[in-house]
Each structure stands twice: as C-alpha cells, then as structure tokens.
Design an enzyme around this catalytic site. Sequence first.
Site, PDB file in Angstrom:
ATOM      1  N   ASP A  25      10.712 -77.282   5.755  1.00  0.00           N
ATOM      2  CA  ASP A  25      10.010 -76.305   5.150  1.00  0.00           C
ATOM      3  C   ASP A  25       8.484 -75.803   5.780  1.00  0.00           C
ATOM      4  O   ASP A  25       8.052 -77.797   5.923  1.00  0.00           O
ATOM      5  CB  ASP A  25       9.715 -76.430   3.524  1.00  0.00           C
ATOM      6  CG  ASP A  25       8.710 -74.820   3.024  1.00  0.00           C
ATOM      7  OD1 ASP A  25       7.790 -74.450   4.071  1.00  0.00           O
ATOM      8  OD2 ASP A  25       8.564 -74.681   1.675  1.00  0.00           O
ATOM      9  N   ILE A  26       8.070 -75.570   7.059  1.00  0.00           N
ATOM     10  CA  ILE A  26       7.631 -75.274   7.413  1.00  0.00           C
ATOM     11  C   ILE A  26       6.286 -75.264   7.362  1.00  0.00           C
ATOM     12  O   ILE A  26       6.270 -73.880   6.711  1.00  0.00           O
ATOM     13  CB  ILE A  26       7.463 -74.658   8.921  1.00  0.00           C
ATOM     14  CG1 ILE A  26       8.482 -75.121   9.747  1.00  0.00           C
ATOM     15  CG2 ILE A  26       6.293 -74.970  10.238  1.00  0.00           C
ATOM     16  CD1 ILE A  26       8.717 -76.531  10.796  1.00  0.00           C
ATOM     17  N   HIS A  45       6.588 -66.605  24.159  1.00  0.00           N
ATOM     18  CA  HIS A  45       5.256 -66.178  25.129  1.00  0.00           C
ATOM     19  C   HIS A  45       4.568 -67.394  24.823  1.00  0.00           C
ATOM     20  O   HIS A  45       4.299 -66.336  23.905  1.00  0.00           O
ATOM     21  CB  HIS A  45       6.086 -65.348  26.199  1.00  0.00           C
ATOM     22  CG  HIS A  45       5.221 -63.531  25.602  1.00  0.00           C
ATOM     23  ND1 HIS A  45       3.280 -63.825  25.855  1.00  0.00           N
ATOM     24  CD2 HIS A  45       5.438 -63.115  25.196  1.00  0.00           C
ATOM     25  CE1 HIS A  45       3.394 -62.221  25.018  1.00  0.00           C
ATOM     26  NE2 HIS A  45       4.380 -62.305  24.469  1.00  0.00           N
ATOM     27  N   GLU A  74       4.587 -63.549  30.507  1.00  0.00           N
ATOM     28  CA  GLU A  74       5.718 -62.242  29.448  1.00  0.00           C
ATOM     29  C   GLU A  74       4.972 -60.958  29.589  1.00  0.00           C
ATOM     30  O   GLU A  74       5.819 -60.218  30.046  1.00  0.00           O
ATOM     31  CB  GLU A  74       6.153 -62.692  28.221  1.00  0.00           C
ATOM     32  CG  GLU A  74       6.640 -62.030  27.815  1.00  0.00           C
ATOM     33  CD  GLU A  74       6.002 -60.387  27.110  1.00  0.00           C
ATOM     34  OE1 GLU A  74       7.159 -59.825  26.943  1.00  0.00           O
ATOM     35  OE2 GLU A  74       5.275 -60.724  26.932  1.00  0.00           O
ATOM     36  N   GLU A  75       3.680 -60.760  29.507  1.00  0.00           N
ATOM     37  CA  GLU A  75       3.540 -59.391  29.907  1.00  0.00           C
ATOM     38  C   GLU A  75       3.461 -59.076  31.007  1.00  0.00           C
ATOM     39  O   GLU A  75       3.027 -57.445  31.131  1.00  0.00           O
ATOM     40  CB  GLU A  75       1.892 -59.313  28.967  1.00  0.00           C
ATOM     41  CG  GLU A  75       2.225 -60.541  27.903  1.00  0.00           C
ATOM     42  CD  GLU A  75       2.482 -59.569  26.674  1.00  0.00           C
ATOM     43  OE1 GLU A  75       2.789 -58.108  27.100  1.00  0.00           O
ATOM     44  OE2 GLU A  75       2.401 -59.517  25.148  1.00  0.00           O
ATOM     45  N   ASP A 103       9.017 -64.177  19.223  1.00  0.00           N
ATOM     46  CA  ASP A 103       8.069 -63.001  20.079  1.00  0.00           C
ATOM     47  C   ASP A 103       7.215 -61.694  19.382  1.00  0.00           C
ATOM     48  O   ASP A 103       8.292 -61.604  18.583  1.00  0.00           O
ATOM     49  CB  ASP A 103       8.669 -62.096  21.141  1.00  0.00           C
ATOM     50  CG  ASP A 103       7.192 -61.491  22.171  1.00  0.00           C
ATOM     51  OD1 ASP A 103       6.020 -61.553  21.416  1.00  0.00           O
ATOM     52  OD2 ASP A 103       8.254 -60.710  22.974  1.00  0.00           O
ATOM     53  N   ASP A 112       5.135 -67.268   7.392  1.00  0.00           N
ATOM     54  CA  ASP A 112       5.965 -68.251   6.862  1.00  0.00           C
ATOM     55  C   ASP A 112       7.347 -68.125   6.968  1.00  0.00           C
ATOM     56  O   ASP A 112       8.133 -69.410   7.375  1.00  0.00           O
ATOM     57  CB  ASP A 112       5.468 -68.805   5.292  1.00  0.00           C
ATOM     58  CG  ASP A 112       5.481 -69.979   5.079  1.00  0.00           C
ATOM     59  OD1 ASP A 112       6.098 -70.961   5.426  1.00  0.00           O
ATOM     60  OD2 ASP A 112       5.552 -69.618   3.700  1.00  0.00           O
ATOM     61  N   ASP A 155       9.939 -70.518   8.757  1.00  0.00           N
ATOM     62  CA  ASP A 155      10.718 -71.524   8.109  1.00  0.00           C
ATOM     63  C   ASP A 155      12.268 -70.685   8.655  1.00  0.00           C
ATOM     64  O   ASP A 155      13.376 -71.811   8.609  1.00  0.00           O
ATOM     65  CB  ASP A 155      10.809 -70.755   6.621  1.00  0.00           C
ATOM     66  CG  ASP A 155       9.559 -71.857   5.787  1.00  0.00           C
ATOM     67  OD1 ASP A 155       9.093 -72.603   6.813  1.00  0.00           O
ATOM     68  OD2 ASP A 155       9.489 -71.509   4.847  1.00  0.00           O
TER      69      ASP A 155
HETATM   70  N1  TRP Z   1       5.463 -58.989  23.871  1.00  0.00           N
HETATM   71  C1  TRP Z   1       6.829 -57.629  23.791  1.00  0.00           C
HETATM   72  C2  TRP Z   1       6.100 -57.222  24.296  1.00  0.00           C
HETATM   73  O1  TRP Z   1       4.862 -56.623  24.936  1.00  0.00           O
HETATM   74  C3  TRP Z   1       6.963 -57.333  22.186  1.00  0.00           C
HETATM   75  C4  TRP Z   1       7.376 -56.427  22.312  1.00  0.00           C
HETATM   76  C5  TRP Z   1       7.505 -54.909  21.812  1.00  0.00           C
HETATM   77  C6  TRP Z   1       9.036 -56.996  21.540  1.00  0.00           C
HETATM   78  N2  TRP Z   1       8.938 -54.646  21.595  1.00  0.00           N
HETATM   79  C7  TRP Z   1       9.602 -55.974  21.348  1.00  0.00           C
HETATM   80  C8  TRP Z   1       9.905 -58.324  21.070  1.00  0.00           C
HETATM   81  C9  TRP Z   1      11.396 -56.450  20.372  1.00  0.00           C
HETATM   82  C10 TRP Z   1      10.410 -58.506  21.005  1.00  0.00           C
HETATM   83  C11 TRP Z   1      11.689 -57.624  20.788  1.00  0.00           C
HETATM   84  O2  TRP Z   1       7.410 -55.939  24.972  1.00  0.00           O
HETATM   85 ZN    ZN Z   2       3.695 -58.325  24.225  1.00  0.00          ZN
HETATM   86 CA    CA Z   3       7.367 -72.903   4.776  1.00  0.00          CA
END
Ligand code: TRP
Ligand code: ZN
Ligand code: CA
Length: 319
Positions: free
Chosen positions: A45-46, A127, A173-174, A202, A304, A308
């Site tokens: 359990d995290i 990310h 990522e962005e 994400d 949570d 997990d």
């Molecule tokens: N970081 C992603 C983004 O800016 C967030 C996101 C949007 C996402 N739609 C998603 C992440 C679908 C996973 C699946 O686009």
């Molecule tokens: Zn994003």
């Molecule tokens: Ca937990």
Amino acid sequence: MKLLLSGRALTAGAVAVATLVTGGSAAGAATAPAHPTATAAAAPDIPIANVKAHLSQLQSIASANGGNRAHGRAGYQASLNYVKAKLDAAGFTTRVQQFTASGRTGYNLIADWPGGDANQVVMAGSHLDSVTSGPGINDNGSGSSAVLETALAVARSGYQPAKHLRFAWWGAEELGLVGSRYYVNSLGSVERAKISGYLNFDMIGSPNPGYFVYDDDPTIEKTFKDYFAGLGISTEIETEGDGRSDHAPFKNAGVPVGGLFSGADYRKTSAQAAKWGGTVGQPFDRCYHSSCDTTANINDTALDRNSDAIAYAVWALSQ
Ligand code: TRP
Ligand code: ZN
Ligand code: CA
C-alpha cells in the site's frame, strides 16, 4: 510488435508470490495490505502521506523559482535534483540524460533498480516538467510523486522481481513529448525490444476525478482494471487525447504501453458523477495548465487509489 507480457507468465508469477507470502518470508509481506486477489498481496500500500509530501516539495520548488517547474527553468532543475536525491539514497542507479529543446537544455532522469532479467524490463514513468503558467502539481507532480514513491517502496521492501525495473521522469513533455521521444530514439532497436512494458502516469490526482485506463496493451490494461475492480470502482477507457503523453513514443516504437489518467479539461458527465461522485458539468481539472494547479488542486482519494494501482501493476507485471 507482438505482446511480450504473456498472461501465462503473469499467472505463474502470481502463484509463486502467493506461496511466498503464505510462508511469511516475502520481504514485503509485513507491510502488504489486505487485498482482494493473490497478485495484489505482494504489492505494498503506497502511503498517500508520502506522495503528498513529495507534492509539497514540488510546490515549494515552484514557489521559490518563479511559480513553475518548466523545461529550461530553475524549477525544473530543482525538481530533478529532489527526485534524484531520493532515488540515490534508496539504492537506485540513476542517470541524467541531457537533450535540447527550444534552445534550452532539458533532462530526463532514469533510475534502474539493480537486478532482474535485463532482457525483460518493466518501466514506469511520468513527466516532471510543468507548463510555465503554473506549478504543475496535478500535471504532473501527481504522476511524478506517485512513481517516485512506488520506486522508494520497491527499495523499502527489498523487492527482487524476476524482471528488471526501471523508472523514468521525463523532461519537456509540455513542449511535445520531447524528453520521452529523445529517450526512445536514444535506445537502439535491441534495447527497445527488451522493454516488455512502459506504464505512463500523467495527471492522476485531478480534483474532480475520473478513473481512466489507457486502452493499449491488453495485459497492462487488464492489470489496472483488475486493481480497480478489486476496490469496486468502475473505470473508463481514456479518450481525452490518446497520444498526448509520454507513452506515445514508446507505443510508436512498438513497446507495449498502458497507464492511468484522472482527467484534464473535459467535463464530467452525469453518468460519470453517478459512479465516481464529484461535480457534473465541471472539468476533471479546472486548473489544467493554470496557475491554480497547486497542492490545493488534488483529490487525495484519487491520488491514493492511483498510487496504489501503480504499485500493484509494477509488482504484478514484473514477476
Ligand atoms: N500532459 C498532458 C497534456 O498536457 C495531459 C493530458 C491531456 C493527458 N490529455 C491526456 C495525459 C490524455 C494522458 C492522457 O496534454
Ligand atoms: Zn500538461
Ligand atoms: Ca495508499
């Protein structure tokens, strides 16, 4: 690429672990929670408090660095240093991979847990960069902190999986999945073929949460669905932009992928509110890519459960 994680292999692993836990000798047994299935018994359990402590640190880092943790900014470097220090202290072999995007240096952090079959690598990643407009606590401090805490739980439990475990925190990522694409391209085809699965996280603590599972590799998808089914929580397939996160470069290279998502700027329907609670007609994350994506922008229950679920999948898929 053909699916490398066979259902038969997973079943065999689950049986072996169940035997160990029954015998009382599994390293993680003392802290393992009561879970509904034999496979889940092996995963810890995290502690949500630990995940939230990481989020607080990321928030402090953003606040001390102009309000963001974006690519090429001091807040990104500080975020990376924070995560790396935790992993180094826990016994991971860490590596910082450098790349350039939009004229600024970016960094991926890769952490290997020593041991396991080097020809069968299970990866989990998220990310670590935010947009420039805010601290990025749900997007994506949530995934970054949950993956970090899962890695630390591996170390705490002394888990020695049959497969090799690797964790990753992606830069930029962005800016368009730049760091993860750089990593996938940097692996030759031989190294790529050793990755039996990549799990992506994400946005997993959205304040008006949904429970979305990526509809990609069937074994990975089933693993996550099984976890939530055990909690009695229904999930939906992720549809808010497939390919919009770091699993895409892996998927495009033929690596089996999967992941979890609690929603961004789509609005919760009445059917979704009926099963998950929350507010109908409101976005899953009204602070998506905004300055209000702070530690106040997190649903603790979703964070949570998803944390997990990450541990459950990492354990289940690595045996
Ligand atoms: N970081 C992603 C983004 O800016 C967030 C996101 C949007 C996402 N739609 C998603 C992440 C679908 C996973 C699946 O686009
Ligand atoms: Zn994003
Ligand atoms: Ca937990």
